[in-house]
Design an enzyme around this catalytic site. Structure first.
Site, PDB file in Angstrom:
ATOM      1  N   TYR B 107     -59.365 -77.119  -8.842  1.00  0.00           N
ATOM      2  CA  TYR B 107     -58.162 -77.949  -8.806  1.00  0.00           C
ATOM      3  C   TYR B 107     -57.545 -77.940  -7.418  1.00  0.00           C
ATOM      4  CZ  TYR B 107     -57.752 -78.262 -13.918  1.00  0.00           C
ATOM      5  OH  TYR B 107     -57.957 -78.536 -15.241  1.00  0.00           O
ATOM      6  N   TYR B 146     -65.024 -74.501 -15.203  1.00  0.00           N
ATOM      7  CA  TYR B 146     -64.527 -73.463 -14.289  1.00  0.00           C
ATOM      8  C   TYR B 146     -64.198 -72.184 -15.049  1.00  0.00           C
ATOM      9  CZ  TYR B 146     -59.892 -75.245 -15.752  1.00  0.00           C
ATOM     10  OH  TYR B 146     -58.797 -75.657 -16.467  1.00  0.00           O
ATOM     11  N   ARG B 156     -63.785 -72.617 -18.932  1.00  0.00           N
ATOM     12  CA  ARG B 156     -63.350 -73.851 -19.596  1.00  0.00           C
ATOM     13  C   ARG B 156     -64.493 -74.864 -19.566  1.00  0.00           C
ATOM     14  NH1 ARG B 156     -58.741 -75.757 -20.559  1.00  0.00           N
ATOM     15  NH2 ARG B 156     -59.855 -76.174 -22.472  1.00  0.00           N
ATOM     16  N   HIS B 159     -63.207 -80.829 -18.670  1.00  0.00           N
ATOM     17  CA  HIS B 159     -62.144 -81.484 -19.441  1.00  0.00           C
ATOM     18  C   HIS B 159     -61.217 -82.248 -18.517  1.00  0.00           C
ATOM     19  CE1 HIS B 159     -60.409 -77.636 -18.169  1.00  0.00           C
ATOM     20  NE2 HIS B 159     -59.267 -78.273 -18.119  1.00  0.00           N
ATOM     21  N   HIS B 161     -57.091 -83.344 -18.547  1.00  0.00           N
ATOM     22  CA  HIS B 161     -55.789 -83.191 -19.218  1.00  0.00           C
ATOM     23  C   HIS B 161     -55.124 -84.558 -19.340  1.00  0.00           C
ATOM     24  CE1 HIS B 161     -55.562 -78.722 -18.707  1.00  0.00           C
ATOM     25  NE2 HIS B 161     -56.342 -78.982 -17.677  1.00  0.00           N
TER      26      HIS B 161
END
Ligand SMILES: [Fe+3]
Lengths: 208, 241
Positions: B107, B146, B156, B159, B161
């Site tokens: 991120y 990640y 995770r 995905h 959000h």
């Protein structure tokens, strides 16, 4: 033959995670140049009607530590108690007041802050007036589904005492968790609304 | 214009519980008192509405909206679908905001410490508003999986959000979209906060070969369902109506 109802289940919630600000307030996390201004930062302008106020506070976890990665949204009526929403059928709200705001809790202190106006009173379903209030929605890492609560004003004792929603709270000492104490800052009435996710002072959260 | 009725009660057994110890951060952030059930009032049956004028032309193009020197690294995809309510009616004018990691699972955030490289051409945020039929679409790159500090080796699944504003504050929802065929969905402590397998499956986007752009982008279809409202026929009118 029976007629099958066409209904769907709501999409299940998932936590907003630690990086909710990338999507909600990218400029605040230094992702600049994608869009000019994060939504919800500014609620009032020079033409907005009503009494200017500040609301601020922190969100505490069960250990008493303030959350530094939460996102707070507020939704409130205008000074006359009307919502700026197509779903509002009682009249036309102040066109210079959106009534919705969004702020992260500060990455160092955990404090959130909104400059807004004091909302007017809004009727309950049966027509009785609710006390002036601001709806809060809190999301963060570790919160699996957004939490709804309400801020009520510490200097509205008479209205609070007759509010049909506050009257629904069975354990009377918990009413206090929704009432923001008034002080003064920059010459403006300032209401401090701390939210406790857990523990003795756990805030009343609503299933609405 | 939708009806003025109150919303169906939220099925709390379908959503994740607040306290889910396999997702450790929830332990100290979960309310312990029962929620106070409240019939909808005007305060929850109204909500902000966002105009298309707020949305810039690149807001739904994560391939271009942050790019500095070229396109971001990664598999080009289109995500599209509809926002509906529980009555299966489209929700027009809904604001969708989305955010995600880059193709390596990193991120763009100062608190992010994963060693995968930042992509100078990828910001990871976008937004759009549904049309009259509740449809939306955006273009991005497929995010990477990640690792995250929960167990010593939790990852995770890939995905995206999503944050969704419907027509009322009672409909406010944040969730995540997963990708069809990813085995890591079924190993994730955050996914498994959802109690029902059918609930999890609602969050898995289908690979849609008919919507791909040939020689350009794969397409994933992801429909979102918000709370629905009662029709007003047997409901008392609110004072002032
Ligand atoms: Fe994530």
């Amino acid at each position: 033959m029976f007629q099958r109802l066409k209904t769907l289940k709501e999409s299940p919630s998932q936590t907003a995670g630690p990086y909710v600000h990338i999507g909600a307030t990218p400029n605040w996390v230094e992702i600049t140049g994608v869009w000019e201004e994060d939504l919800g930062l500014v609620l009032i302008g020079p033409d907005t009607r009503g009494e200017r106020i500040i609301i601020k506070g922190r969100v505490f976890d069960g250990s008493g530590t303030p959350l530094k990665d939460a996102l707070i949204e507020i939704w409130q009526a205008d000074a006359d108690g009307l919502y700026n929403s197509p779903e509002e059928r009682r009249g036309k709200a102040d066109p210079n007041f959106v009534g919705w705001g969004r702020q992260p809790t500060d990455g160092v202190t955990g404090e959130y802050r909104f400059e807004t106006i004091k909302p007017g009173r809004v009727p309950y379903k049966d027509g009785r007036l609710m006390a002036p209030h601001i709806t809060f929605w809190i999301v963060a890492r570790g919160i699996n589904i957004g939490l709804h609560t309400r801020l009520y004003f510490g200097d509205e004792e008479a209205a609070n005492a007759e509010c049909p929603v506050l009257a629904r709270i069975e354990h009377k000492h918990r009413v206090q968790t929704l009432i923001a104490a008034r002080s003064e800052e920059k010459g403006l009435p300032t209401y401090t609304f701390d939210i406790h996710l857990q523990g003795e002072k756990e805030t009343v959260f609503f299933d609405i | 214009m939708s009806d003025q009725g109150s919303f169906y009660q939220r099925d709390r057994s379908w959503h994740p519980a607040a306290f889910t110890p396999q997702y450790k951060t929830s332990v100290l952030r979960s309310p312990q008192y029962p929620l106070l059930s409240l019939e909808n009032t005007i305060s929850e049956m109204t909500g902000p509405r966002f105009g298309h004028n707020k949305i810039g032309p690149l807001d739904n193009d994560l391939i271009r909206n942050y790019a500095k020197t070229g396109d971001p690294i990664g598999q080009r995809i289109i995500v599209y679908g509809r926002v509906l309510d529980e009555n299966a009616r489209p929700v027009p004018g809904a604001l969708l905001e989305f955010w995600q990691a880059n193709a390596g699972g990193r991120y763009r955030h100062k608190k992010e410490t994963y060693l995968a490289a930042l992509d100078p051409n990828f910001g990871g945020c976008g937004r759009t508003i549904t049309d009259e039929e509740g449809r939306y679409w955006f273009r991005t790159i497929k995010p990477g999986a990640y690792p995250w500090p929960n167990g010593v080796n939790d990852w995770r699944p890939a995905h995206i959000h999503f944050s969704i504003f419907g027509h009322a504050f009672a409909q406010r929802l944040i969730t995540q979209m997963y990708f069809e065929g990813d085995p890591m969905i079924w190993q994730c402590p955050i996914v498994s906060t959802i109690p029902d397998k059918a609930g999890i499956e609602m969050l898995i986007a289908s690979l849609d070969r008919n919507a791909t752009l040939p020689m350009d982008s794969l397409a994933y279809k992801f429909d979102i369902v918000l709370r629905g409202r009662r029709s007003t026929m047997f409901e008392n009118r609110m004072e002032g109506n």
